[in-house]
Scaffold this motif. Structure first.
Motif, PDB file in Angstrom:
ATOM      1  N   ASN A 243       0.917  -1.147  -0.087  1.00 22.82           N
ATOM      2  CA  ASN A 243       0.011  -0.046  -0.071  1.00 22.82           C
ATOM      3  C   ASN A 243       0.886   1.349   0.140  1.00 22.82           C
ATOM      4  O   ASN A 243       0.654   2.043  -0.882  1.00 22.82           O
ATOM      5  N   LEU A 244       1.999   1.276   0.754  1.00 21.03           N
ATOM      6  CA  LEU A 244       2.880   2.508   0.772  1.00 21.03           C
ATOM      7  C   LEU A 244       3.553   2.632  -0.701  1.00 21.03           C
ATOM      8  O   LEU A 244       3.632   3.748  -1.075  1.00 21.03           O
ATOM      9  N   THR A 245       3.788   1.482  -1.542  1.00 19.88           N
ATOM     10  CA  THR A 245       4.328   1.667  -2.771  1.00 19.88           C
ATOM     11  C   THR A 245       3.100   2.298  -3.680  1.00 19.88           C
ATOM     12  O   THR A 245       3.632   3.520  -4.296  1.00 19.88           O
ATOM     13  N   TRP A 246       2.110   1.952  -3.599  1.00 16.09           N
ATOM     14  CA  TRP A 246       1.071   2.665  -4.393  1.00 16.09           C
ATOM     15  C   TRP A 246       0.940   4.245  -3.962  1.00 16.09           C
ATOM     16  O   TRP A 246       0.846   4.875  -4.868  1.00 16.09           O
ATOM     17  N   GLU A 247       0.896   4.509  -2.780  1.00 15.25           N
ATOM     18  CA  GLU A 247       0.787   5.924  -2.264  1.00 15.25           C
ATOM     19  C   GLU A 247       1.979   6.754  -2.499  1.00 15.25           C
ATOM     20  O   GLU A 247       2.108   7.812  -3.250  1.00 15.25           O
ATOM     21  N   THR A 248       3.218   6.267  -2.358  1.00 15.00           N
ATOM     22  CA  THR A 248       4.536   6.869  -2.513  1.00 15.00           C
ATOM     23  C   THR A 248       4.751   7.402  -3.914  1.00 15.00           C
ATOM     24  O   THR A 248       5.191   8.522  -4.206  1.00 15.00           O
ATOM     25  N   PHE A 249       4.411   6.292  -4.732  1.00 13.97           N
ATOM     26  CA  PHE A 249       4.602   6.659  -6.161  1.00 13.97           C
ATOM     27  C   PHE A 249       3.375   7.054  -6.892  1.00 13.97           C
ATOM     28  O   PHE A 249       3.180   6.864  -8.137  1.00 13.97           O
ATOM     29  N   ASP A 250       2.600   7.502  -6.266  1.00 15.40           N
ATOM     30  CA  ASP A 250       1.083   7.851  -6.691  1.00 15.40           C
ATOM     31  C   ASP A 250       0.584   7.200  -8.032  1.00 15.40           C
ATOM     32  O   ASP A 250       0.515   7.644  -9.044  1.00 15.40           O
ATOM     33  N   LEU A 251       0.487   5.802  -7.842  1.00 12.92           N
ATOM     34  CA  LEU A 251      -0.116   4.970  -8.713  1.00 12.92           C
ATOM     35  C   LEU A 251      -1.563   4.583  -8.755  1.00 12.92           C
ATOM     36  O   LEU A 251      -1.752   4.689  -7.364  1.00 12.92           O
ATOM     37  N   LYS A 252      -2.295   4.517  -9.797  1.00 12.01           N
ATOM     38  CA  LYS A 252      -3.501   4.228  -9.850  1.00 12.01           C
ATOM     39  C   LYS A 252      -3.678   2.764  -9.873  1.00 12.01           C
ATOM     40  O   LYS A 252      -3.507   2.274 -10.293  1.00 12.01           O
TER      41      LYS A 252
END
Length: 138
Positions: A129-138
């Motif tokens: 989840n942190l990866t999705w948020e940090t790199f602003d991925l949809k």
């Protein structure tokens, strides 16, 4: 680890570790690509390898985590360009045999044994989840 990097995968203990650290995001055509390194560290072998993870591989990592959490052995990024990850779980002894295989660049395979307790999974999902948020991925 600075605030722009995320350890998507962190398997470690008893002097051994396998980490997939993502440090940057690039755009390749219509795809987002995360750039990072696979880091392996043991008393016997130490190394790193650059890796590119496409955003569409993150849901596949979640599926692999689900299977691993259910007690299955998993493979992630099989037959892709770049490093492949295999985790064979020994549920009874709370350990995992982690294999990184690079058939594209270094032509090297490394297997590391690490503890794998149930609490690790909460952290693994949090890292995803942190990866999705940090790199602003949809």
């Amino acid at each position: 680890m600075d605030e722009a990097s995320v350890d998507l995968i962190r398997l470690e203990g008893e002097g051994n570790s396998v980490i997939l650290r993502l440090t940057d995001r690039e755009r390749h055509g219509a795809s987002d690509v995360l750039v990072g390194q696979v880091l392996v560290d043991t008393p016997f072998v130490r190394g790193s390898l650059k890796i590119w993870v496409f955003s569409n591989e993150l849901p596949q990592w979640q599926e692999a985590l689900d299977a691993l959490d259910a007690g299955d052995n998993i493979g992630w990024r099989e037959e892709k360009r770049g490093p492949e990850l295999f985790i064979d779980r020994d549920v009874e002894n709370e350990r995992a045999r982690v294999t990184i295989r690079d058939t594209a660049m270094s032509l090297t395979t490394v297997t590391v044994t690490v503890p794998l307790v149930d609490e690790w999974f909460d952290d693994a999902y949090r890292r995803l989840n942190l990866t999705w948020e940090t790199f602003d991925l949809k």
